[in-house]
Design a protein around this motif. Structure first.
Motif, mmCIF file in Angstrom:
data_model
loop_
_atom_site.group_PDB
_atom_site.id
_atom_site.type_symbol
_atom_site.label_atom_id
_atom_site.label_comp_id
_atom_site.label_asym_id
_atom_site.label_seq_id
_atom_site.Cartn_x
_atom_site.Cartn_y
_atom_site.Cartn_z
ATOM 1 N N LEU A 85 29.128 46.032 27.113
ATOM 2 C CA LEU A 85 29.936 46.754 27.900
ATOM 3 C C LEU A 85 29.416 47.120 29.213
ATOM 4 O O LEU A 85 29.857 47.411 30.480
ATOM 5 C CB LEU A 85 30.777 47.742 27.077
ATOM 6 N N PHE A 86 28.253 47.528 29.252
ATOM 7 C CA PHE A 86 27.451 47.976 30.505
ATOM 8 C C PHE A 86 27.284 46.847 31.695
ATOM 9 O O PHE A 86 27.711 46.984 32.424
ATOM 10 C CB PHE A 86 26.024 48.578 30.349
ATOM 11 N N TRP A 87 27.007 45.780 30.936
ATOM 12 C CA TRP A 87 26.844 44.572 31.865
ATOM 13 C C TRP A 87 28.314 44.100 32.727
ATOM 14 O O TRP A 87 28.382 43.704 33.490
ATOM 15 C CB TRP A 87 26.283 43.295 31.475
ATOM 16 N N ASN A 88 29.238 44.329 31.398
ATOM 17 C CA ASN A 88 30.652 43.778 31.925
ATOM 18 C C ASN A 88 31.122 44.982 33.029
ATOM 19 O O ASN A 88 31.579 44.440 34.234
ATOM 20 C CB ASN A 88 31.703 43.952 30.759
ATOM 21 N N ALA A 89 30.830 46.194 32.715
ATOM 22 C CA ALA A 89 31.394 47.352 33.950
ATOM 23 C C ALA A 89 30.711 46.976 35.083
ATOM 24 O O ALA A 89 31.177 47.193 36.294
ATOM 25 C CB ALA A 89 30.954 48.706 33.092
ATOM 26 N N ILE A 176 41.788 43.566 39.412
ATOM 27 C CA ILE A 176 40.753 44.078 40.584
ATOM 28 C C ILE A 176 41.112 43.673 41.808
ATOM 29 O O ILE A 176 40.861 44.776 42.704
ATOM 30 C CB ILE A 176 39.411 43.203 39.998
ATOM 31 N N PRO A 177 41.556 42.624 42.300
ATOM 32 C CA PRO A 177 41.973 42.405 43.511
ATOM 33 C C PRO A 177 42.896 43.337 44.056
ATOM 34 O O PRO A 177 43.190 43.952 45.346
ATOM 35 C CB PRO A 177 42.363 41.086 43.834
ATOM 36 N N VAL A 260 42.036 43.924 29.008
ATOM 37 C CA VAL A 260 40.926 43.471 28.348
ATOM 38 C C VAL A 260 39.627 43.665 29.266
ATOM 39 O O VAL A 260 38.852 42.995 29.475
ATOM 40 C CB VAL A 260 40.935 41.935 28.337
ATOM 41 N N ASN A 261 39.426 44.918 29.667
ATOM 42 C CA ASN A 261 38.178 45.229 30.147
ATOM 43 C C ASN A 261 37.876 44.792 31.752
ATOM 44 O O ASN A 261 36.535 44.973 32.032
ATOM 45 C CB ASN A 261 36.923 45.273 29.443
#
Length: 313
Positions: A85-89, A176-177, A260-261
């Protein structure tokens, strides 16, 4: 009395000359300056320095606010390296920063040049600041309603044109965009005014000389404006990149890290670990990692853009 004695008597002593050469009230001016600096210094120590030191300490502990911190050394940092989750964030945040900074910087430079070339209206320049004066939460809520899939006026217009509605905040591709767009809209006016202030420092005779040599507006922009704006752009990029890495409000109000994160940015992940899961030690370690990332990036930007140098010198 001899002539030499009379001359010596008429001259002030070295001590007297030294005393008279000192600016009167020098110590009083220093004391006044310290009085003015003291409130800011107290605020810096209380709200920045002390929390930072405590954050470094808590990053080395296992702490859930209800119990005494337990020293674990670098265990939290070792855990971060294997935390998906850190790398995803981190990846989500980098994607957001690239979109936000890319569009915001280009639009801000364009607006600044247009202000310089087309208008001298103080009212128009002030109007550019209006989105920046709106609270992050309010701006996010307004765009959340405008872009809503069911009742949003933007989707109603899209449907009216014959296209399918878009789940701007609910779609994995658009989330995100869309968040980046909201923050570009809010901050581009402020960034444009910073760039505009930098353009004002460029002497007009430089452009006049270029025009005499036959330089077009486009060539003057790339060969004069952009190189001479480098120190200002370096400062602007440090400010905007640092702020973009700390995006939180827009995500917390609209998507809450989903779907989904795909919008779980770094700051929101820190918030979840600390206040949702009670892992304050681990959240502090994440904060230290973010601090190191921002410090390294700021140093690299200032070094690569040669922020301390100016082509005007």
């Amino acid at each position: 009395m001899s002539t030499n004695t009379a001359v010596q008597a008429g001259r002030p002593s070295r001590r007297a000359r030294g005393a008279s050469s000192r600016p009167a009230g020098g110590r009083n001016e220093l004391g006044t300056a310290l009085v003015f600096i003291l409130p800011a210094l107290i605020g810096f120590v209380t709200f920045f320095l002390v929390p930072t030191i405590r954050g470094f300490y808590f990053s080395m502990t296992q702490y859930n606010i209800l119990s005494t911190p337990k020293w674990v050394g670098f265990a939290n940092f070792a855990k971060i390296g294997t935390d998906p989750l850190f790398w995803n964030a981190l990846g989500v945040t980098i994607e957001y920063v690239i979109l936000n900074i890319g569009f915001q910087t280009v639009i801000a430079i364009l607006l600044a040049v247009l202000m310089q070339r087309l208008t001298q209206s103080t009212l128009l320049r002030g109007a550019l600041l209006l989105p920046w004066l709106i609270s992050n939460v309010i701006a996010a809520m307004v765009w959340f309603w405008l872009l809503d899939y069911q009742i949003g006026i933007v989707n109603q217009f899209i449907e009216w044109t014959g296209m399918n509605r878009i789940a701007f905040f609910g779609d994995e591709f658009w989330a995100i965009p869309t968040i980046a767009f909201v923050n570009v809209w809010r901050h581009m006016g402020y960034t444009a005014l910073l760039v505009f202030a930098g353009i004002q420092t460029i002497p007009k005779y430089v452009y006049e000389a270029a025009a005499i040599d036959g330089s077009s507006e486009w060539n003057s922009f790339w060969r004069i404006t952009m190189p001479l704006l480098r120190p200002v752009l370096a400062m602007v990029l440090v400010i905007t990149v640092t702020g973009s890495f700390q995006v939180f409000d827009t995500v917390a109000v609209t998507t809450r890290g989903g779907p989904v994160n795909v919008t779980r940015v770094f700051q929101y992940y820190i918030y979840q670990k600390a206040f949702a899961e009670g892992q304050f030690g681990y959240a502090s370690a994440l904060s230290v990692i973010l601090f190191i990332i921002l410090a390294v990036m700021a140093a690299l930007q200032l070094r690569l853009l040669r922020a301390g140098e100016s082509d005007l010198a």
